[in-house]
Write an enzyme that holds these catalytic residues in place. Structure first.
Site, mmCIF file in Angstrom:
data_model
loop_
_atom_site.group_PDB
_atom_site.id
_atom_site.type_symbol
_atom_site.label_atom_id
_atom_site.label_comp_id
_atom_site.label_asym_id
_atom_site.label_seq_id
_atom_site.Cartn_x
_atom_site.Cartn_y
_atom_site.Cartn_z
ATOM 1 N N LYS A 1 0.854 -1.206 0.000
ATOM 2 C CA LYS A 1 0.000 0.000 0.000
ATOM 3 C C LYS A 1 0.884 1.249 0.000
ATOM 4 O O LYS A 1 0.674 2.166 -0.790
ATOM 5 C CB LYS A 1 -0.882 0.010 1.236
ATOM 6 C CG LYS A 1 -1.583 1.339 1.504
ATOM 7 C CD LYS A 1 -2.476 1.319 2.714
ATOM 8 C CE LYS A 1 -1.781 1.595 3.997
ATOM 9 N NZ LYS A 1 -1.546 3.020 4.296
ATOM 10 N N ASN A 2 1.903 1.281 0.865
ATOM 11 C CA ASN A 2 2.682 2.515 1.036
ATOM 12 C C ASN A 2 3.741 2.719 -0.035
ATOM 13 O O ASN A 2 4.492 3.690 0.023
ATOM 14 C CB ASN A 2 3.287 2.558 2.441
ATOM 15 C CG ASN A 2 2.200 2.736 3.490
ATOM 16 O OD1 ASN A 2 1.051 3.054 3.160
ATOM 17 N ND2 ASN A 2 2.538 2.496 4.738
ATOM 18 N N ARG B 1 -5.099 10.482 4.060
ATOM 19 C CA ARG B 1 -4.082 11.503 4.278
ATOM 20 C C ARG B 1 -2.970 11.438 3.224
ATOM 21 O O ARG B 1 -2.328 12.418 2.918
ATOM 22 C CB ARG B 1 -3.455 11.346 5.662
ATOM 23 C CG ARG B 1 -4.382 11.500 6.804
ATOM 24 C CD ARG B 1 -3.607 11.541 8.077
ATOM 25 N NE ARG B 1 -2.736 12.695 8.052
ATOM 26 C CZ ARG B 1 -1.484 12.696 7.604
ATOM 27 N NH1 ARG B 1 -0.960 11.581 7.109
ATOM 28 N NH2 ARG B 1 -0.759 13.794 7.606
ATOM 29 N N CYS C 1 -5.365 12.327 12.422
ATOM 30 C CA CYS C 1 -6.149 11.096 12.387
ATOM 31 C C CYS C 1 -6.041 10.472 13.778
ATOM 32 O O CYS C 1 -5.461 11.056 14.690
ATOM 33 C CB CYS C 1 -5.619 10.157 11.312
ATOM 34 S SG CYS C 1 -4.028 9.454 11.739
ATOM 35 N N ARG D 1 -0.350 14.464 12.759
ATOM 36 C CA ARG D 1 0.120 14.230 11.390
ATOM 37 C C ARG D 1 0.368 15.548 10.609
ATOM 38 O O ARG D 1 -0.203 15.788 9.574
ATOM 39 C CB ARG D 1 -0.854 13.346 10.616
ATOM 40 C CG ARG D 1 -1.330 12.090 11.317
ATOM 41 C CD ARG D 1 -0.277 11.043 11.546
ATOM 42 N NE ARG D 1 0.270 10.462 10.340
ATOM 43 C CZ ARG D 1 -0.289 9.439 9.685
ATOM 44 N NH1 ARG D 1 -1.429 8.952 10.110
ATOM 45 N NH2 ARG D 1 0.278 8.942 8.603
ATOM 46 N N ASP E 1 4.240 0.558 12.145
ATOM 47 C CA ASP E 1 3.045 -0.078 11.584
ATOM 48 C C ASP E 1 2.885 -1.530 12.021
ATOM 49 O O ASP E 1 1.870 -2.151 11.717
ATOM 50 C CB ASP E 1 3.072 -0.015 10.057
ATOM 51 C CG ASP E 1 2.893 1.404 9.569
ATOM 52 O OD1 ASP E 1 3.108 1.654 8.369
ATOM 53 O OD2 ASP E 1 2.566 2.272 10.395
ATOM 54 N N VAL F 1 7.194 6.986 17.216
ATOM 55 C CA VAL F 1 6.931 7.699 15.963
ATOM 56 C C VAL F 1 5.673 8.553 16.036
ATOM 57 O O VAL F 1 5.674 9.722 15.648
ATOM 58 C CB VAL F 1 6.851 6.708 14.777
ATOM 59 C CG1 VAL F 1 6.503 7.427 13.485
ATOM 60 C CG2 VAL F 1 8.154 5.932 14.639
ATOM 61 N N ARG G 1 -8.764 -0.464 4.292
ATOM 62 C CA ARG G 1 -7.853 0.526 3.710
ATOM 63 C C ARG G 1 -6.485 -0.076 3.458
ATOM 64 O O ARG G 1 -5.740 0.362 2.596
ATOM 65 C CB ARG G 1 -7.706 1.724 4.662
ATOM 66 C CG ARG G 1 -8.948 2.577 4.764
ATOM 67 C CD ARG G 1 -8.614 3.875 5.472
ATOM 68 N NE ARG G 1 -7.377 4.403 4.944
ATOM 69 C CZ ARG G 1 -6.474 5.067 5.692
ATOM 70 N NH1 ARG G 1 -6.696 5.260 6.971
ATOM 71 N NH2 ARG G 1 -5.367 5.533 5.153
#
Ligand code: EPZ
Length: 420
Positions: free
Chosen positions: A22-23, A93, A117, A122, A306, A328, A398
């Site tokens: 995804k990223n 985002r 979020c 963020r 994550d 983070v 998502r």
């Protein structure tokens, strides 16, 4: 709306394939805007965030189509609008990643300020500051970032903080700037290297992606490229934790083990037997209960934030006490209160969670709050006695492609139900 129901108690045993990251696919889709020719992106995961990105690019007029194998073809030369509106940005985002490419290719961009979020405020100040150093004029008003630049110019940018999308936005913008840009204290995530490889395939001149210093020599024009997105290391790590938490055996294929050292090291510390090939990983707990692990999240190649929620779940039923520190994001323990509803023994002290492993968890109705927290709740439900329901599963969709199918393939008793 939908809910996911999980009947805990199955020891997972099986093999699944890993989807594209995804990223990586999100910045790569937006990077295609920089080009003058058609790009074809493959190994695209079927995720809500990808759908949102495609919608956004279509709204801007780019020619975009998806085939039955989820290969996305983009014709950027048709793009004729330069806004990313709030109604789309508020759902994703990562839309901020359209800012750099629009500004570099079209000289202007209006992008809604992505709000905060669940996991944190963020901010995007590093994105804006870097573009200003490259000569952009940026106004923030009425909730929008309004950016213009005749032509960006190369600059030396020292990032105050390591920022993944900050590094990506500036690297993309620099590809068409006049002169050379040096990004120092750059993020080193594998997804940044993947984005750089796609940009280089389009004709960009980039060196150092994946290190703390990235050098981009601006060119006048970029073309297009056919590109296959790298495997998702966070999805891969999540399914390995599913095997570990149930004391089972999971083999994942189409993976990239050499992007997962920190995750695999921690799984081995938890007592998993890990074997790897070039594109596969097998985890085998040999029926044993995991051992508690301590970890601190930090930018790549350290342990990824994550994967923090997933390891918090693992520690809930592990032997011993595990201490997890999140460095983070400022609010990434929303899953803790939900895990406590299953009977987990967790104490929060600032950005640290102290988790005392318990013998068993018991089912309860749960609510997902953000993407990785929702995956963590599904993992915990796999070992909770009884039927657990996880509400607000749109968070999961998502970032995880067909999660029920993949977990069912491993032997989990899981299904999705539609509710009013
Ligand atoms: C990316 O978010 C990922 N998203 C996140 O994945 C991931 O958690 C995060 O990197 C860290 O690895 C995508 O790649 C689309 P950051 P990003 O900028 O780029 C602060 C998921 O679950 N910061 O690296 O937004 C920020 O507040 C998602 O897939 C500023 O202060 O994260 C944070 O504390 C969640 N100013 C830290 O830096 C800025 O301008 C790192 O954030 C930018 C960031």
């Amino acid at each position: 709306m939908a809910k996911i129901l999980i009947n805990g108690g199955q020891t997972l045993d099986g093999e699944i394939w890993i989807s594209g990251a995804k990223n990586a696919v999100l910045p790569i889709l937006f990077a295609s805007i920089l080009g003058t020719k058609i790009s074809r992106i493959s190994n695209v995961p079927h995720l809500q965030d990808v759908t949102t990105s495609v919608e956004l690019m279509a709204q801007m007029g780019a020619g975009i189509s998806i085939d039955e194998r989820l290969r996305i073809e983009i014709n950027p030369s048709l793009l004729n609008r330069h806004e990313a509106p709030y109604d789309l940005v508020k759902t994703m985002r990562a839309s901020i990643l359209v800012l750099g490419p629009l500004l570099a290719r079209h000289g202007r961009a209006t992008v809604s300020l992505p709000g905060g979020c669940a996991i944190g405020s963020r901010p995007v100040n590093l994105h804006i500051h870097g573009l200003e150093l490259m000569g952009a004029d940026i106004q923030v008003k009425n909730g929008n970032i309004e950016a213009t630049a005749k032509r960006l110019k190369g600059a030396r940018i020292l990032m105050d903080l390591v920022s993944v999308t900050g590094t990506e936005n500036l690297m993309m913008a620099a590809t068409l700037a006049a002169g050379t840009t040096v990004i120092e204290n750059a993020a080193r995530e594998p997804e940044i290297e993947d984005l750089a490889n796609y940009l280089i395939a389009m004709g960009a001149k980039i060196s150092g992606a994946g290190t703390h210093t990235i050098i981009i020599e601006g060119v006048d024009e970029l073309g297009g490229a056919d590109y296959e997105v790298l495997p998702d290391r966070i999805e891969a790590g999540t399914y390995l934790v599913a095997g570990a938490i149930t004391g089972g055996r999971v083999k994942i294929t189409r993976a990239r083990p050499n992007t997962m050292d920190a995750i695999l090291d921690k799984l081995a510390e938890a007592g998993a037997k890990i074997t790897c090939g070039d594109d596969w990983i097998e985890l085998d707990m040999q029926g044993r209960r995991p051992k508690a692990v301590n970890l601190t999240t930090a930018p790549y190649p350290a342990f990824p934030t994550d994967m923090q929620a997933q390891f918090t779940a693992l520690n809930c039923i592990a032997e011993g006490t595990g201490v997890i520190t999140e460095t983070v994001f400022e609010n990434r323990f929303m899953h803790v209160q939900e895990l406590q509803r299953l009977g987990a023994d967790i104490q929060l002290e600032g950005n640290t969670a102290i988790i005392r492993g318990v013998e068993k968890l018991t089912a309860a109705p749960l609510m997902a709050t953000d993407l990785r927290a929702s995956a963590c709740l599904v993992l915990a439900a796999l070992v909770a006695k009884g039927e657990t329901s996880v509400d607000r599963v749109y968070h999961i969709d998502r970032g995880y492609e067909i999660i029920e199918e993949k977990l069912s393939q491993l032997g989990a008793k899981i299904k999705r139900i539609q509710i009013a």
